[in-house]
Design an enzyme around this catalytic site. Structure first.
Site, short mmCIF file in Angstrom:
data_model
loop_
_atom_site.label_atom_id
_atom_site.label_comp_id
_atom_site.label_asym_id
_atom_site.label_seq_id
_atom_site.Cartn_x
_atom_site.Cartn_y
_atom_site.Cartn_z
CB THR A 119 -15.24 -12.83 9.44
OG1 THR A 119 -14.79 -14.08 9.96
CG2 THR A 119 -14.28 -12.34 8.36
CD GLU A 122 -3.59 -22.39 12.12
OE1 GLU A 122 -4.15 -21.90 11.13
OE2 GLU A 122 -3.32 -21.71 13.15
#
Length: 926
Positions: free
Chosen positions: A916, A806
């Protein structure tokens, strides 16, 4: 330099490995056990390899001064000398072209094993007269056939008492000859070499012409066949410029026998075209009417037919001619015919000579790469998957006697399964009527490659049209495989969680994390359309029409997530398909989301209840403020909704919120992550800066509006300058560029996977810069974008699993970065794939396709489940997590597909913006 090498390597290694990674695995290779005639189940589980691929591994080892031994299955590896190993029965690897490879047709020198100073066996004992039998005649119908041939040096073929002399003779590669009596006029033709002939024979004839290579025995590859009404056998392969085969080297040979319209042939030359290719180039071509097919039921590999092989023959044994060499990667396709063994859908469709040229070049490039051969049909070629594919690497020796008689149990080759060992240690089940099945661990290629891209200045070479065509064919093949991944994930969702928000891909249970509005279904609509999955798209449309009710959504939902995933998904589906149901649903949802803008400051709340009486409020963890990335990432969707619905308030509300925020002056264009929104005027709620969708949308709003609203472009450029001046840093020891964060005035040297969108966004800003791409500001943005793209690629490539965590911490220690201590997981995120797509879309540099393909392979191998794809809890341990967010199908797979497939109408410079969540929308003026 990438150069033409990337074409060769990329095409050959669709699922293969690059040399750099193999060199990193020397310490593990020594622990693997290899045998000459296949691996036991335990060996396979431990990563056994085919002999062809073992050869390549050993060459890499030898380059590093290492060695690799082949051992019998029952014998352990011991610390002994090379001489001791030979005397104790060990067979020491001899090199890429050694005769210890499994299939060798013909006589071999039969002496005691001897080892020279380099550890190479001078001779080995292998049974003579070995050959293979295919249980059908390849020429029974028009066909295409490909194989690799190795002609062993003479010293390896001599009888025990022979002396070394020029004993070159005709070598038979493949034969269907059935003639047995030259007095029988029905036989066909009388061959000077093979006697009475009917059928075909592919052979190597010594060539004594001028050789450009000193002391190298060379052969001309020829194809002989008989025709009705002619006693002379026909030969093709005599072109003066044809590639010659040299002893000790592999050469590729392919044959096409194709029915033609003789009205299109000059002088009505015949109804069949016969073509022979050697080394990828045409060696000869002929036309014939009434070619005489053999009456045999098999095809011999490595020798001609002995009279003893002919049923009912009264002749005594006659001498046959063998190959004295090896064959590999035999691929066979039917083209058609009255006695076809396969359906028309499974046949190769060869018509023109250009078709033959094109297919031959593709097969020649694929070489020994099993997967590349199977996926030729995915490269935009007319060729299908081979009806027969046999590697001749010894994995199918059912009896274990070294003889390949009666190769298959079934009467034909059309339903064969065989275990093949791949380049990466993967066990592949090659099912000729199905897809390859991968059942073993994928090993990523490793980092530290492509260092020329690190500083963002590298300019790839200009590609010739033919080179670009090859790359595009490869990319098209890859896009089909990405589509298969989408089909797999969608079918799992459709089966287990239809209409639910998310599928949990380990338990096959479902969740409604978005209140039950079918988030995955709606988020996937534009992907289904762009992938050409129209049947699935229209079934999803019907669910939206018949079952979607926003007033039934339970509890509060995120305004931001609902806007980008659900509203954006509906709008893009409408933009792509024109189906009015999506516009109606989007308008209904938009009106319900408008409640979030009922604040004193115009800055919207973070959550809203969609039912008719529902309230709006901030999310609990920031109850007095809004999140910058959320309030600034709504405008593209609501402006488009305003256009198609005629409700101008959609655009007015979202743009007022943005304009109110931009009124707060910052000296560097950067805004903190939280904004107070409960008071009359918005203000900053913290002192932390990280990079998110707010900055992305400053650029996209300007693009969506036709580049007319210049204040948003200026705000974007100012922010990008602030980022590059304050937050961009260089790591040690590899000098990777990364974007840090700012917390309470201090730099935090970490970069999120989420931040990797910035590489593509900077490139898009550079290519659309008002002062032009060559302006200094545009060039700085482009360079930084490329630098970030390389770093984000390294976040994947340097991981043992090939997947990125991440976030990563940059500590300037022995390694440039380490996986985030608190977030080692991989959520199937799209941002790196997004940057690869945008950079390729703008620059056409194929390296971004290569990087994206590596990412896809890691996803495919590490995260795939029986029903879909699962997030990973830790990129080192690779334990799967029972979750698959909707953005995996909406974004990740879409970007990876569009990266490899140019057959779409998306144009980021002129006609479209992506929201997005990767939902494409046309600009407002279109």
């Amino acid at each position: 330099q990438i150069g033409w090498g990337i074409v060769r390597n990329a095409v050959r290694l669709v699922f293969g490995h690059r040399k750099e990674h193999q060199q990193q695995d020397f310490d593990t290779i020594d622990n693997l056990r290899f045998t000459l005639r296949g691996s036991s189940d335990k060996d396979i589980a431990d990563g056994g390899m085919s002999l062809h691929d073992l050869n390549a591994q050993s060459h890499l080892l030898k380059a590093e001064g290492e060695s690799l031994q082949l051992v019998h299955e029952e014998d352990p590896i011991e610390d002994t000398t090379e001489e001791d190993k030979v005397s104790e029965g060990y067979e020491v690897y001899m090199g890429e072209d050694s005769t210890t490879d499994y299939f060798f047709a013909g006589n071999i020198k039969s002496t005691k094993n001897e080892v020279d100073k380099s550890g190479r066996l001078k001779a080995v004992t292998i049974p003579a007269q070995k050959y293979a039998t295919l249980p059908f005649s390849v020429e029974s119908n028009p066909f295409a056939l490909s194989m690799w041939v190795y002609l062993s040096p003479r010293s390896e073929m001599m009888d025990e008492d022979s002396t070394l002399e020029d004993s070159r003779t005709t070598r038979v590669i493949l034969s269907t000859l059935s003639g047995e009596n030259q007095e029988d006029s029905s036989v066909g033709c009388m061959s000077d070499i093979f006697g009475p002939a009917k059928g075909i024979v592919l052979y190597a004839q010594p060539d004594y012409g001028d050789s450009s290579v000193e002391n190298e025995a060379q052969y001309r590859i020829l194809l002989q066949y008989a025709s009705a009404g002619s006693k002379s056998c026909h030969n093709i392969g005599l072109n003066r410029d044809a590639v010659l085969a040299s002893e000790g080297q592999w050469v590729h040979v392919s044959i096409f026998v194709t029915r033609v319209d003789n009205s299109q042939i000059e002088d009505d030359e015949g109804d069949e075209r016969i073509s022979l290719y050697v080394g990828g180039d045409l060696a000869g071509r002929g036309y014939v009417t009434g070619r005489l097919r053999s009456n045999t039921s098999g095809t011999l590999i490595g020798r001609t037919r002995d009279a003893r092989d002919v049923a009912g023959s009264k002749q005594k044994s006659i001498e046959y001619r063998g190959l004295g060499g090896r064959v590999g990667m035999l691929s066979f396709w039917e083209i058609g015919g009255p006695e076809s063994l396969v359906s028309s859908a499974e046949r190769m469709q060869i018509k023109s000579m250009d078709d033959e040229d094109h297919v031959t070049r593709a097969i020649n490039r694929a070489a020994f790469d099993l997967r590349a051969i199977q996926e030729l049909s995915l490269q935009g070629l007319i060729v299908k998957e081979p009806n027969l594919l046999y590697t001749f690497d010894g994995k199918d020796d059912k009896i274990g006697d070294g003889q390949l008689h009666d190769l298959y149990d079934l009467p034909t080759s059309m339903d064969i399964k065989e275990v093949i060992m791949g380049k990466d240690g993967t066990v592949r089940i090659a099912d000729m009527n199905g897809d390859p099945v991968l059942v073993h661990e994928y090993v990523p290629l490793g980092g530290f490659r492509y260092p020329e891209y690190r500083d963002g200045n590298y300019q790839p070479p200009k590609w010739r049209d033919t080179e670009r065509e090859e790359l595009d064919q490869l990319a098209l093949a890859r896009s089909v495989i990405v589509k298969k991944a989408m089909e797999h994930a969608w079918s799992g969702y459709e089966r287990w969680c239809w209409g639910k928000d998310e599928l949990q891909p380990l338990s096959n249970s479902c969740n409604d994390n978005f209140g039950g509005m079918g988030a995955t279904l709606i988020d996937s609509l534009s992907t289904l359309w762009l992938f050409g999955m129209k049947e699935e798209f229209y079934k999803a449309r019907d669910w939206v029409r018949d079952s979607l009710n926003f007033y039934d959504v339970e509890g509060g939902v995120s305004v931001f997530e609902t806007t980008i995933r659900v509203l954006g998904g509906l709008l893009s589906a409408y933009d792509l398909s024109g189906e009015p149901v999506f516009k109606w649903a989007a308008d209904d949802l938009g009106q319900r989301l408008m409640k979030a803008f009922k604040t004193k400051s115009i800055i919207p709340y973070g959550e809203v209840e969609l039912d008719n009486e529902g309230a709006a409020y901030n999310t609990a963890w920031h109850s007095n403020s809004a999140v910058l990335a959320e309030l600034g990432t709504l405008q593209v969707e609501f402006r488009y909704l305003a256009k198609i619905s005629g409700r101008i308030e959609y655009a007015t509300e979202v743009m007022r919120a943005l304009d109110e925020l931009l009124k707060i002056d910052t000296h560097d264009g950067l805004y903190p992550t939280l904004i107070h929104n409960l008071q009359l005027k918005p203000s900053f709620a913290n002192d932390e800066i990280s990079i998110g969708g707010f900055y992305e949308y400053l650029l996209k709003i300007w693009l969506q509006g036709g580049k007319a609203e210049i204040k948003y472009r200026r705000a974007y450029d100012r922010a990008m300058k602030g980022i590059m001046d304050k937050l961009v840093h260089i790591s040690r020891p590899s000098y990777l560029t990364y974007v840090a964060e700012l917390k309470n005035g201090k730099i935090v040297h970490k970069m999120d996977h989420l931040t990797c969108f910035l590489g593509g966004n900077l490139a898009l800003g550079a290519f659309t810069h008002p002062d032009g791409i060559k302006s200094s500001e545009a060039q700085r943005q482009l360079k930084t974008g490329k630098q970030l793209a390389y770093t984000c690629y390294q976040m994947y490539a340097r991981s043992d699993s090939g997947l990125s965590p991440e976030y990563v911490d940059f500590r300037n220690g022995k390694h440039d970065f380490e996986k985030g201590r608190n977030a080692p997981y991989y959520l199937l995120r799209p941002e790196v794939s997004e940057t690869m797509f945008i950079l390729y879309h703008l620059t056409k540099d194929p390296v971004y396709r290569e990087w994206g393909w590596e990412i896809f392979q890691a996803i495919e191998e590490q995260t795939k489940t029986d029903s879909a794809y699962a997030a990973i809890k830790d990129v080192d341990t690779m334990e799967k997590d029972d979750r698959m967010e909707s953005f995996f199908m909406a974004e990740t797979l879409k970007y990876l597909y569009l990266l490899q497939n140019d057959n779409h109408t998306i144009d980021l410079l002129n006609t479209h913006v992506f929201n997005t969540e990767a939902h494409p929308l046309k600009i407002l003026s279109l």
